[in-house]
Design an enzyme around this catalytic site. Sequence first.
Site, PDB file in Angstrom:
ATOM      1  N   HIS A  71      58.903  30.383  42.381  1.00 26.26           N
ATOM      2  CA  HIS A  71      60.170  30.631  41.698  1.00 26.26           C
ATOM      3  C   HIS A  71      61.330  29.960  42.406  1.00 26.26           C
ATOM      4  O   HIS A  71      61.209  29.514  43.553  1.00 26.26           O
ATOM      5  CB  HIS A  71      60.419  32.138  41.549  1.00 26.26           C
ATOM      6  CG  HIS A  71      60.535  32.893  42.844  1.00 26.26           C
ATOM      7  ND1 HIS A  71      61.681  32.885  43.604  1.00 26.26           N
ATOM      8  CD2 HIS A  71      59.646  33.685  43.500  1.00 26.26           C
ATOM      9  CE1 HIS A  71      61.501  33.649  44.677  1.00 26.26           C
ATOM     10  NE2 HIS A  71      60.265  34.141  44.647  1.00 26.26           N
ATOM     11  N   CYS A  87      55.930  35.374  47.917  1.00 22.06           N
ATOM     12  CA  CYS A  87      56.063  34.357  46.877  1.00 22.06           C
ATOM     13  C   CYS A  87      56.432  33.010  47.492  1.00 22.06           C
ATOM     14  O   CYS A  87      56.759  32.905  48.667  1.00 22.06           O
ATOM     15  CB  CYS A  87      57.131  34.768  45.865  1.00 22.06           C
ATOM     16  SG  CYS A  87      56.606  36.105  44.778  1.00 22.06           S
TER      17      CYS A  87
END
Length: 112
Positions: A71, A87
């Site tokens: 992301h 992440c």
Amino acid sequence: MPNYRIIVDLSDIQLYLLDGNIVVRGFPVGIGKMVTRTPTGEYEIINKEPNPGGPFGVLWMGLSKPHYGIHGTNDPGSIGRMVSHGCIRMYNEDVLALSALVPIHTRVSIRP
């Protein structure tokens, strides 16, 4: 038609876009910190969500491992560092460029 796949190399904190076995582009990323390491293994992109809000920047690409994704970020200073909850963070312009190239089901290999 390109045969794209992604390799995230945790040792040099980079994400590589490959077409077959040829590296097409490399991107600096932010990865998980010691207590919340980025999980190694073989995954695939299962969804894309524009403008997810908060710390996820302009785009979220979910991985086949639940709760993990590639992301953007609202904290560009975190790129190149071990700061996330596991992440893979990218500069917003980089995650948009990558997303434009890779379809859902693109293979993502995360290496130690």
